[in-house]
Structure formats: structure tokens, C-alpha cells
Design a protein around this motif. Structure first.
Motif, PDB file in Angstrom:
ATOM      1  N   VAL A   1      25.328 -36.455  13.450  1.00 13.76           N
ATOM      2  CA  VAL A   1      24.865 -35.165  12.933  1.00 13.76           C
ATOM      3  C   VAL A   1      23.638 -34.765  13.720  1.00 13.76           C
ATOM      4  O   VAL A   1      22.534 -35.188  13.401  1.00 13.76           O
TER       5      VAL A   1
ATOM      6  N   PHE B   1      14.438 -40.390   8.175  1.00 14.04           N
ATOM      7  CA  PHE B   1      15.086 -39.574   9.186  1.00 14.04           C
ATOM      8  C   PHE B   1      14.207 -38.385   9.561  1.00 14.04           C
ATOM      9  O   PHE B   1      14.051 -38.059  10.741  1.00 14.04           O
TER      10      PHE B   1
ATOM     11  N   ASP C   1      23.608 -27.711  14.204  1.00 16.78           N
ATOM     12  CA  ASP C   1      24.006 -28.778  13.273  1.00 16.78           C
ATOM     13  C   ASP C   1      24.336 -28.212  11.908  1.00 16.78           C
ATOM     14  O   ASP C   1      25.259 -28.675  11.242  1.00 16.78           O
TER      15      ASP C   1
ATOM     16  N   ALA D   1      25.827 -35.080   5.926  1.00 19.85           N
ATOM     17  CA  ALA D   1      25.756 -34.254   7.129  1.00 19.85           C
ATOM     18  C   ALA D   1      24.948 -32.974   6.878  1.00 19.85           C
ATOM     19  O   ALA D   1      24.049 -32.640   7.654  1.00 19.85           O
TER      20      ALA D   1
ATOM     21  N   PHE E   1      22.771 -32.383   4.496  1.00 19.03           N
ATOM     22  CA  PHE E   1      21.375 -32.687   4.188  1.00 19.03           C
ATOM     23  C   PHE E   1      20.613 -33.079   5.452  1.00 19.03           C
ATOM     24  O   PHE E   1      19.468 -32.676   5.650  1.00 19.03           O
ATOM     25  N   ALA E   2      21.268 -33.870   6.299  1.00 22.37           N
ATOM     26  CA  ALA E   2      20.601 -34.279   7.534  1.00 22.37           C
ATOM     27  C   ALA E   2      20.295 -33.063   8.401  1.00 22.37           C
ATOM     28  O   ALA E   2      19.205 -32.954   8.981  1.00 22.37           O
TER      29      ALA E   2
ATOM     30  N   LEU F   1      17.425 -31.188   6.922  1.00 22.09           N
ATOM     31  CA  LEU F   1      16.180 -31.925   7.078  1.00 22.09           C
ATOM     32  C   LEU F   1      15.661 -31.810   8.507  1.00 22.09           C
ATOM     33  O   LEU F   1      14.473 -31.678   8.760  1.00 22.09           O
ATOM     34  N   ASP F   2      16.612 -31.849   9.446  1.00 20.52           N
ATOM     35  CA  ASP F   2      16.271 -31.730  10.847  1.00 20.52           C
ATOM     36  C   ASP F   2      15.542 -30.420  11.090  1.00 20.52           C
ATOM     37  O   ASP F   2      14.746 -30.289  12.011  1.00 20.52           O
TER      38      ASP F   2
ATOM     39  N   VAL G   1      16.658 -30.326   0.443  1.00 20.89           N
ATOM     40  CA  VAL G   1      17.325 -31.623   0.460  1.00 20.89           C
ATOM     41  C   VAL G   1      16.954 -32.433  -0.783  1.00 20.89           C
ATOM     42  O   VAL G   1      17.812 -33.045  -1.418  1.00 20.89           O
TER      43      VAL G   1
END
Lengths: 630, 509
Positions: A72, A191, B348, B422, B424-425, B428-429, B436
Motif C-alpha cells: 500500500v 507506520f 494510494d 489498505a 487506513f494506511a 495515514l500516509d 484512521v
């Protein structure tokens, strides 16, 4: 290609076995339980061979990436395994003790129609637990974490004819969800701040994190660990989980799953080492829980519940250990391994007693059983001496160093936590002696016509004997001959000698004296048996019987507000918006008395709600446009 | 007078939609000319063939990046991916719709006035008709295909109506519990038109601002226009309301429980899976292509909507006692999680949202598919209390449903976990931490209602009135197998589809 590349077989073998057992259904009824045992046995032998290979290597850590799990964007999560000293000892514990418990369960579940299904879930659990300790990143750990959760709900609820089993499964689920949420947020936090969830990357990046982030990370991980390991404030589910079959209690709620929290904190040691506040929280949770657990354990009359609260209390010792940091990490892990042996032995012994006594679990209705079941008696005796920590049994070698380490803290906290640990040792001796004496000695308090105590079949007693051998020898061996502390050094760090506030010899002497005093007191009180029904008691005992009111606390603080909030929202949904609009209309219109409660389901009330939402959204957009918000 | 230039049309790129609309028209002719007895196999065969053919046509367009039909339609990575998703999910939904072995005469009825149990109703058992649903469904799927490919607001509006109108009708077709079904259809229709009004008014305001309705034009105008920004923001707000209504986001979700409950269950599954893909596909295109320059302004507002949606879905699901309503609230909560992915506003975010749509679609289809199997004399038994002890009567069925519920709860090794992870990531990114956190907490809350169903099925005593689980026919079995398998595979090895969605995640402007 290294031999250790095939470490995934450890997980695959029990998993395939579980699949076969659950898919084939009744066709596997005749031989299913043996397949279940064999798969764990093979995994143990395999684990042992990996362990020996790892011992022979200079680089005592082997990481395998099997395949890419989730790409991801910036986050690449792999299905990857890590075989290093810490995971190696866990693998041996899970498969070794797990194998003995599987064999025992063949006898214990012999009369149960669902035995094959039971072994299917059991193997599933072993596979998930191995994944938990073998993953090389936090996501894999979480996958295993949820996996053991699902398997354990299935196993608690295995005896689903009992309504209490269903309730217990539910309670375990609720409490664990709180912990799981914390763990997930911690993983996302890693993360977000470090861009990775791999152990190696996270630990390398700890230095870049700010104090606040580290503390948050530590506390979230701690809360996650508390959920799985039954630590304060999430301890209530563990004793209730005893509704499941006894081998489940032994494997999941004593030897392996509940220690996952200890594993999590030990594995995350670089995070906790970097933040002493988080460490203090871990120590405090451990000390508090170990006292809560053993105090409540004194007041329970159900043999499995006493052992359950004793587990809560012993894991409290392990949390105390991992919280102390430094060399105490290894001490906690050693105590965890030793505890795996003697607590599994105690639970299986309790199962053997229940087997003999028609599933009676009330220790007030036992007594004098040593004559009828000598092997169970002998093994229970050993495990009892091991858990209260008398030398030279294993509990002495593993618990006493944690107590010493608690006295090695700096300042007044050394006295606080040290004495908590010492006091805990005394109370442990008290309740375990009470349990032991009421069960096997004293006058018999059961009736011949209902119960015919008898020794269990060899398939149950042989594992008991093996576990008893482990309870005698494991502690001393691990500390001296095997030097597990040194073995774990690459993962957990060096053991640094520190000054304790009292000389080591004094602490050791004190802990032995306390243990003997606690045990003697229990003997004096209960050597002639006890009343068959609950006696009126003072406030302390009453409180302990009611689990120190922790359940009531949980209910008042978490459950009730949740229920009220839900109800209020549902009320608002069905009556609120419409009622509000009507109330407005009625007021504006000069108090027409036609303010009715309208049931939901009318298109007009839905349209009103959409319109309200639309007005709010448009207003918000315009607010952004005109900068009203900034 | 200058010569009129005919726009160039790339027929290959439009082929999926042309095939579907063609098949739908052919379906209407079949209704008119083929004898009643033979209509069912012909219609079902035509629909399946149409969807498969359209799917093949979509696959041939992989890698195409073009704007065609005079700028009205964009065929690019997301279009192809989402069209493929709609067709794959539509195919599975079609299997459930086409099932006739569960109930003699099928679950649909043609005339609203037909009284249940009357002579004409009984005649349907002997002379099965009621095949109107197939062309309607083809029109709906075609409209959805157009919806995710629309490159200007007017085409998008036309597509919205093209797929909404058949859906309104399909909701009303239930043969059992007819009144509930018709009430649901009417509600859906009224509220749908209401929200279309918002959408249309939004278009007007945007046109007022940009002077154009195509996305590239709006994108260009957002940089600087001599008109008031209030037009832009007001227009965007109204536009998103129209789309959020279809996506079932709070507070525009109010229709969802009633409609999901009232509509025939196969149709509910179709709506939950395909309408969601279409609505989010359009939302993604509008936000990412036309309004990306003002994303900093609308993100907080839509973020609040996302949190509210997750909360409403999760909290209200807790008290539901009807399984279809429970899944409706779960679908609302899932709209919230999808919004989290959408609001990541990155490649993403786009790819993980598209992955989520596919993963959720298969799971929800299989879940509604299983609901069609639990029946008593009156039709489906959807009340939770009726499911008590079902696990002991039909362990295989209950195990499959338990697995689907675990997927909804986001337990690892199911697609529910990988898809939530996926989105949430991705969020967050992009620094959307609060979304999140809200997502994680609500998904934990949402696990309880699912658990209640599991407890009910496995741990309660079967009551006297516990309905039986019908033996599914070939179509339903196939659909269920596909749904469960997709849930498992996307949970174990999500990487291939995630890679695909990442490769596809680039809009053409």
C-alpha cells in the motif's frame, strides 16, 4: 538457502492438520485426534531442530520473507518470519507443552462427541500462536494475535450447551477488542511516524521518535498486551474463560496465549527501553495485577477459577519483569517458560480431579483425594511447590530473581514494587496451599454414592508426569546449565548488575520466609477442611469474593454509559430530528397543540434529515470559503 | 454557418456500455415476443452473456487512456478497473437474482396489484414469468458503467438517472412481503429524486462558476475564475450530497435501512455491492479530477461526514434485530471507511479505495446471498431471533456466514482486514490520523453486532420456529462460492489485486 528458510513449516503443519480435521468432518472422527497430536508433535521436533541449527550459527537471527502481503503505497507489508532466540524459546514452549496437552486431551475429551472438531480448533490455535511469535513485523504479529483470539473464542464456546460458556466467550471478545484496538492504533502510529512495521526498521528508528510519541506507543502496546494477557484493567475475562474444556484452560489460558502480552512487550523492548515512563506503567500494571490476582484467588472455591486468578497474578509477575527492563526481560521470559510447565501441570491435574469427581469443581467438596489418585496427587504436589517458589523447584529460580530485580529500581519505587512482589509471594503460597490441602488432604467432603474418585487413564497421567518433571527441573536448568539469560541477550540486551536497596541474600531469605509463612497459615486454617457453603465474612473477603469489585467497576464505567449512549442515539434517530423540527414548527406557529411524536419510517422525516444534513454541509463549505473557521 | 464537426467516437472504448444497453433492449424485445414459458432461460442466458461479453470488452481496454465521445466519456485506469468490478459483482448478483429453485415461481413479481396467494399468483408457479428484472438489471449495470466513465457533470447526471430508475423498480418487485417492498421502492424513489435535485442544482452552480461542465474545465477554472468562489463551494457541496446519498453516507443514509430491508434480497445485494462501486467511482472522479485543487478546503468537511458515517453505521448496527437492517447499517459504516480512503487524496487513496470496493462487494453479495437461503413458509426469515441455533442445524452454512461476518469485522486473513488496512494506511500516509483513529475504533464497535449473530447461530438453543436452510440451487451455490472464495483469497494474497489497482490508479484529465 539456509535450513531455517523452511521455518514456515512450523505454522503450516498444524494449519493443514486443522484444515483436514474441519473439512473432512465426521469422516475423520476415528483418527482425527491422533492427527491433531501428531501435527503438534512433528512441529515440536522440527522446532527443536531449528533451535539446534540456530545455536550453531554465529548470527542468531534468521529472517525469511515469504511473499509480499500488502503493498500500500509507502507501506510494504510482507508475510515474513523471524527465527531468533526469543521466538525460538516460544516455539519450543508452544509446541512442547502444546503437544503434552494435546495428548492429555485425547483422554480428557474421549467421551465427547465433538472431539475431532475440538482438535481442529486446537491445531488452529497452535498455528495462530506460532504465527504470532514467528512474524517479523507487527502486522504478522497482529494477524496471529487475532487468530489466537478467534480460535480461543471458538474453544471457550466449545461447550456451547452451557449458557455461561457463551457469555464467557462474549466477555473475552469484548475485553480483547479494547486491547486489539489499542494494538492496531499502535501499529498505525508506527507506520505514520516510521513508515514501517518491520521489527528491524521500527527498532532502528526509535531514536528518531519524540518523547510523546514513544510514550503513546508504549502505552498503546501495553493496553494491547493487557487485553490479551488478562492484566488490569482488562483482567475480568480470563477467569470467566475457564468455562471451556480444561485442556483449553491449560494451553490457552495458562501456558501460551495469555503470555502473548509478555511476548509483545519483550519483543518491543527497544521502544520501552527508550521511555522510562512507559516502563513505569508496565511495572505498575504488573504489580497491581499480581496483588489483585492473588487476593481474589484466596476467596474462590472453584478449582479452575483459583488457578485462573493465579494465572492473572503470575502474569503480573512477568509484566513486572518486562517493565523493570534491562536484565529483567530475560527473567520474565524464563518465568514465563517455567510457568508454562507448572501451570499447565496444575490445570491438567485439576482436569484429572474433575474427571474423577464427575466434573465437580468446588474444592469445598473434595478432600482426601490423595489416596485415590496417587499420580495426579504427586504431580500436583510438585507443581504446587513449584508455583509457590520453594527451592529447588523451578518457581524459586524464576520468581525470586524478579523480586530481587524489583528491589533494584531506583528510589522509593524499589520499596513499593519490591514489597508488592514479596507480599504477592506470601499470598500465592497461602491460596495455593489452601487449594492443594482442601483438594487432596483433610477429611473427605464428598459422598460415595455420587462420586467415585479414580485415577485417570495413562494418556492423561503421562503428560502430567512429564509436566511435573519440567516443573522440577526447568527453572534451575534454564538459569544455570542452559543459561537462557545469555541465550536471549541478542534480543533483549545485556544483563547489568545493579545495586538493590537490600542485600540480595536478605531478599532471598525474606521471600522464602514469606512463602513458608503463607503456606503454613493456609495449612493451619484449612487442615481440617472447610464448611461446605459460603460463610459470612468480613469486608475484605467479601470484596475478594466479588473480584475486588472490578467487574462492578467495569460495568459502571464502560458498559452502562455505552448502553445509554446507544439508546440515546437510537432515540434521537427515531424521534429526535423529526421531533425537533416539529417542536420548532409548533413554537413558531404559536403553540399549536399538535406536537406529536412521529414514528420514523416516514419519507418526510427522512427528507427533513437529508435537508438538515445538506444545509449543514453547504454551510460548512461556505464557511470554509469565507474563512469563517480560521 | 460553419460546418458541424461530428465528434470522434472510440467505439472500442464504449463497447462495454454499448453491449449492455444493447442486451437490455434485446431483453425488452424478448419480453414482448418470446412466449412466457421460455422467457426465463432466454432472459437469464442473455443477461449472463451480455455481462460476460461486456467484461471481455472491458478487459480489452486495459491500458487505454482516452477521452472520447466529444469529451463526455473518459476511459482510463480507474474506469476500466471499476467497470470490471461492477461487471464481476453484477455477474454474481445476477446469479442470485436468477435463482428459482428456492421458491417455486421465483422471488419476483411483475404486477404490483397481484395479490399474494391469489389465482394469478399461483399461476406464476406453473407458468413462470416475471422476467422483467433482467433487462432492468442490465440497464442498471450499463448506467453504472457509464456513471464511472462520465467525464462531465451532465453525462454523469444522465448516467445517475439511467441506473437509478431501474433500481427503484427492482426494489418494488418482491413477491413476498409485497407492501414492504413497494414502500421501500417509493421511499427510495422519492428520496432519490430529492437528492438528484441537489445534484442538478450543484451542476448549475458549478456551471455558473466555471462556465463549463467537463471536469478538465472545472479543474482549470478552480485555479482562478472571475466568479464568486461561493458558487464553486456551494456547487461542490450540493454535488457531493447527491453522490453521498447514493453512497449511503450519513446524514444522507436515512433511506438505506428501509430500502435494504424492503427490497428483494438479491436486489439488495446488488445495490450494496454495485451501487456502492458506482457511487464511489463517480465521487473519486469528481473529487480527484475536477476539484483536486480545492481538496484542502473540502477535506475537513467530508472528513466530518466520514466520521459521522462510521459512527452512525457502527452505533446503530448494535441495536438492530433484523439481519437485513443490520447489514444495511454495516454498509453505511463501510461507506465511511471508503470515504477515509477517498479523502487520502493520493494515488494510494485511489487504489486502496478501489480495492476496498471489490473486496467489500464480494463479501456483501455472499452475505445477502446466504440470507436468501434461510426461509420458512412465509419466505425469508430475517429476524435475528429466528436464527437461533442455526449453526447446529446447518453447520456448513453457518460456518460460511460466520466467516463472512468475521470479514465484515475486519479479522485478519479475510479481505475485510486487508481492505480496511489498505485504506487506513493510505489515509495515514497522507496525514489523516483522526480519520484512521475513528475508523479503528468504530470498526471495533462494529464487531459486536456481527458477534451477536455468531453467538445467536452457534450458542443459542434452536427454537421450535427456527427456519430451515434451503438447499441452494446451482446459481446460488456458485455465487456463494465465488463470494466466500474472494473474501478468503483477498485476505490471504491481496497483493495481485492491490498491484492491479495501483497500476490502474491514474485518471485521465
Amino acid at each position: 538457502m539456509s535450513y531455517l528458510d523452511s521455518v514456515w513449516l512450523l505454522i503450516a503443519i498444524p494449519l493443514v492438520s486443522a484444515g483436514v480435521l474441519l473439512v473432512l468432518g465426521r469422516r475423520a472422527d476415528r483418527w482425527g485426534h491422533w492427527l491433531g497430536c501428531a501435527s503438534v508433535g512433528v512441529a515440536f521436533v522440527l522446532g527443536l531442530s531449528y533451535f539446534i541449527t540456530l545455536r550453531g550459527q554465529d548470527d542468531r537471527s534468521h529472517s525469511v520473507d515469504l511473499y509480499q502481503y500488502m503493498p500500500v503505497g509507502g507501506l510494504k507489508v510482507d508475510v515474513g518470519l523471524l527465527f531468533d532466540p526469543l521466538s525460538a524459546v516460544f516455539v519450543l514452549l508452544i509446541t512442547g507443552v502444546g503437544f503434552l496437552i494435546h495428548v492429555y486431551a485425547v483422554g480428557y475429551m474421549a467421551g465427547d462427541g465433538g472431539r475431532r472438531r475440538f482438535f481442529g480448533y486446537f491445531n488452529l490455535f497452535v498455528a495462530a500462536m506460532l504465527l504470532l511469535v514467528l512474524g517479523n513485523n507487527y502486522v504478522m504479529l497482529y494477524v496471529g494475535w487475532e487468530g489466537v483470539g478467534v480460535a480461543s473464542y471458538l474453544l471457550i464456546a466449545f461447550w456451547y450447551t452451557r449458557p455461561s460458556a457463551a457469555t464467557a466467550g462474549k466477555k473475552a471478545f469484548v475485553m480483547n477488542r479494547v486491547g486489539d484496538a489499542a494494538l492496531v492504533i499502535a501499529i498505525f502510529l508506527m507506520f505514520a511516524t516510521l513508515g514501517s512495521t518491520q521489527y528491524a526498521d521500527v527498532f532502528a528508528g526509535v531514536g528518531r521518535l519524540g518523547e510523546g510519541t514513544l510514550l503513546a506507543l508504549g502505552l498503546l502496546l501495553l493496553l494491547g498486551a493487557c487485553g490479551k494477557s488478562g492484566q488490569f484493567p482488562l483482567q475480568a475475562w480470563l477467569p470467566d474463560a475457564m468455562e471451556g474444556p480444561t485442556p483449553v484452560s491449560a494451553l490457552i489460558h495458562a501456558a501460551t496465549m495469555v503470555t502473548a502480552g509478555v511476548y509483545l512487550i519483550a519483543r518491543s523492548n527497544p521502544i520501552f527501553n527508550a521511555n522510562s515512563t512507559a516502563q513505569t506503567f508496565v511495572v505498575a500494571v504488573g504489580a497491581l495485577t499480581l496483588l489483585i490476582g492473588c487476593i481474589i484467588g484466596c476467596a474462590k472455591d472453584d478449582i479452575k477459577r483459583v488457578l485462573a486468578w493465579s494465572t492473572v497474578s503470575q502474569i503480573g509477575y512477568m509484566f513486572l519483569g518486562v517493565g523493570l527492563g534491562g536484565g529483567a526481560y530475560a527473567l520474565a521470559i524464563i518465568h514465563l517458560l517455567a510457568h508454562g510447565f507448572f501451570k499447565a501441570g496444575l490445570f491438567l491435574g485439576a482436569g484429572s480431579v474433575m474427571h474423577a469427581m464427575h466434573d465437580q469443581t468446588d474444592i469445598r467438596r473434595f478432600g482426601g483425594l490423595w489416596r485415590y489418585m496417587p499420580i495426579t496427587y504427586g504431580t500436583f504436589l510438585v507443581a504446587w511447590l513449584a508455583i509457590i517458589g520453594l527451592p529447588p523447584l523451578s518457581g524459586y529460580f524464576t520468581k525470586e530473581p524478579i523480586i530481587v530485580a524489583a528491589f533494584e529500581r531506583e528510589g522509593w519505587t524499589a520499596w513499593l514494587f519490591g514489597w508488592a512482589a514479596l507480599l504477592g509471594a506470601a499470598i500465592t503460597a497461602f491460596y495455593m496451599t489452601r487449594l492443594f490441602w482442601l483438594t487432596f488432604h483433610g477429611p473427605k467432603r464428598w459422598t460415595d454414592d455420587i462420586e467415585h474418585p479414580h485415577e485417570s487413564p495413562p494418556v492423561m497421567t503421562v503428560p502430567l508426569v512429564l509436566l511435573a518433571v519440567g516443573s522440577v527441573a526447568a527453572g534451575g536448568l534454564m538459569v544455570s546449565a542452559l543459561s537462557v539469560t545469555d541465550w536471549l541477550t541478542p534480543v533483549l540486551g545485556e544483563h547489568a548488575e545493579r545495586e538493590a536497596v537490600m542485600p540480595h541474600g536478605v531478599i532471598t531469605a525474606l521471600s522464602i520466609v514469606f512463602t513458608v509463612l503463607g503456606g503454613a497459615l493456609a495449612w493451619a486454617l484449612f487442615r481440617n477442611g472447610t464448611a461446605l457453603v459460603e460463610q459470612p465474612a468480613g469486608p475484605v473477603v467479601t470484596a475478594a469474593r466479588k473480584n475486588l469489585y472490578t467487574d462492578a467497576f467495569n460495568e459502571a464505567v464502560f458498559e452502562k454509559p455505552g448502553i445509554y449512549l446507544t439508546r440515546a442515539l437510537v432515540y434521537l434517530d427515531s424521534k429526535g430530528i423529526d421531533g425537533l423540527v416539529n417542536a420548532l414548527a409548533a413554537t413558531v406557529g404559536g403553540g399549536s397543540g399538535r406536537l406529536r411524536r412521529l414514528q420514523t419510517g416516514f419519507v418526510r422525516s427522512y427528507a427533513t434529515s437529508i435537508l438538515t444534513g445538506a444545509l449543514l454541509v453547504v454551510a460548512a463549505f461556505l464557511a470554509v470559503n469565507y474563512g469563517w473557521l480560521s | 454557418m460553419s460546418d458541424l464537426q461530428l465528434p470522434h467516437i472510440n467505439y472500442a472504448a464504449l463497447a462495454p456500455m454499448l453491449i449492455l444497453f444493447g442486451a437490455a433492449c434485446a431483453g425488452i424485445l424478448i419480453e414482448a415476443f418470446v412466449p412466457r414459458e421460455r422467457r426465463y432461460p432466454v432472459q437469464l442466458g442473455l443477461s449472463l452473456a451480455g455481462v460476460v461479453a461486456a467484461g471481455v470488452a472491458v478487459i480489452t481496454q486495459a491500458g487505454t487512456r482516452t477521452i472520447t465521445a466529444g469529451g463526455a466519456i473518459a476511459v482510463d485506469g480507474p474506469t476500466v478497473f471499476l467497470q470490471g468490478a461492477i461487471l464481476a459483482l453484477g455477474l454474481v448478483a445476477l446469479l442470485f437474482v436468477g435463482e428459482r429453485s428456492l421458491e417455486a415461481g421465483g422471488p419476483f413479481v411483475a404486477q404490483a396489484a397481484l395479490i399474494a396467494g391469489s389465482e394469478p399468483d399461483r399461476r406464476q408457479v406453473v407458468r413462470p414469468g416475471a422476467t422483467e428484472v433482467y433487462p432492468l438489471m442490465l440497464f442498471a449495470i450499463g448506467g453504472m458503467e457509464l456513471f464511472v466513465a462520465a467525464n462531465d457533470l451532465l453525462t454523469m447526471f444522465v448516467a445517475l438517472e439511467v441506473f437509478s430508475l431501474p433500481l427503484y423498480l427492482m426494489c418494488a418487485l418482491a413477491r413476498r412481503r409485497r407492501l414492504l417492498s413497494q414502500e421501500a421502492a417509493l421511499k427510495y424513489f422519492l428520496l432519490g429524486s430529492y437528492s438528484s435535485g441537489f445534484f442538478l442544482f450543484g451542476i448549475a452552480l458549478i456551471y455558473g462558476f466555471a462556465g463549463r461542465v467537463d471536469f478538465a474545465g472545472i479543474h482549470a477554472a478552480a485555479l482562478g475564475s472571475d466568479r464568486s468562489n461561493a458558487l464553486l463551494y456551494g456547487g461542490l457541496a450540493l454535488l457531493s450530497i447527491g453522490l453521498l446519498f447514493k453512497a449511503a453516507a450519513a446524514p444522507f443514509h436515512v433511506w438505506t435501512p428501509d430500502v435494504y430491508q424492503g427490497a428483494p434480497t438479491p436486489v439488495t445485494g446488488f445495490m450494496a455491492a454495485c451501487t456502492k462501486v458506482a457511487a464511489f467511482g463517480a465521487l473519486l472522479r469528481v473529487l480527484y479530477v475536477a476539484f483536486d485543487r480545492v481538496s484542502w478546503d473540502y477535506r475537513p468537511v467530508l472528513g466530518v461526514v466520514a466520521i459521522l458515517t462510521m459512527l452512525v453505521g457502527a452505533v446503530f448496527a448494535v441495536t438492530q434485530t433484523d439481519l437485513k437492517r443490520l447489514l444495511a447499517y454495516s454498509s453505511i459504516a463501510n461507506a465511511g471507511y471508503l470515504l477515509v480512503g477517498v479523502l487520502a487524496m493520493s494515488k494510494d487513496g485511489l487504489s486502496s479505495s478501489m480495492f476496498y470496493l471489490v473486496a467489500y462487494g464480494f463479501t456483501v453479495l455472499a452475505a445477502f446471498g446466504t440470507l436468501t437461503l434461510v426461509r420458512d413458509a412465509d419466505g425469508e426469515a430475517n429476524h435475528l431471533s429466528r436464527w437461533a441455533g442455526l449453526g447446529r442445524r446447518s453447520p456448513v452454512f453457518a460456518a460460511a456466514f460466520t466467516f463472512l461476518l468475521l470479514a465484515f469485522a475486519g479479522i485478519p486473513l479475510t479481505s475485510g482486514f486487508t481492505s480496511k488496512f489498505a485504506v487506513f494506511a493510505a489515509a495515514l500516509d497522507d496525514g489523516q490520523t483522526w480519520l484512521v483513529v475513528a475508523g479503528v475504533i468504530t470498526s471495533m464497535v462494529l464487531a459486536f453486532p456481527y458477534l451477536r449473530v455468531v453467538v445467536m447461530m452457534w450458542l443459542s438453543e434452536p427454537a421450535e420456529s427456527t427456519p430451515t436452510v434451503s438447499i441452494p440451487g446451482v446459481l446460488t451455490s456458485t455465487g456463494l462460492a465465488i463470494g466466500v472464495a474472494a473474501t478468503l483469497v483477498l485476505g490471504l494474497v491481496p497483493a495481485p489485486l492491490l498491484d492491479l489497482s495501483t497500476k490502474a490508479a491514474e485518471f485521465v484529465r
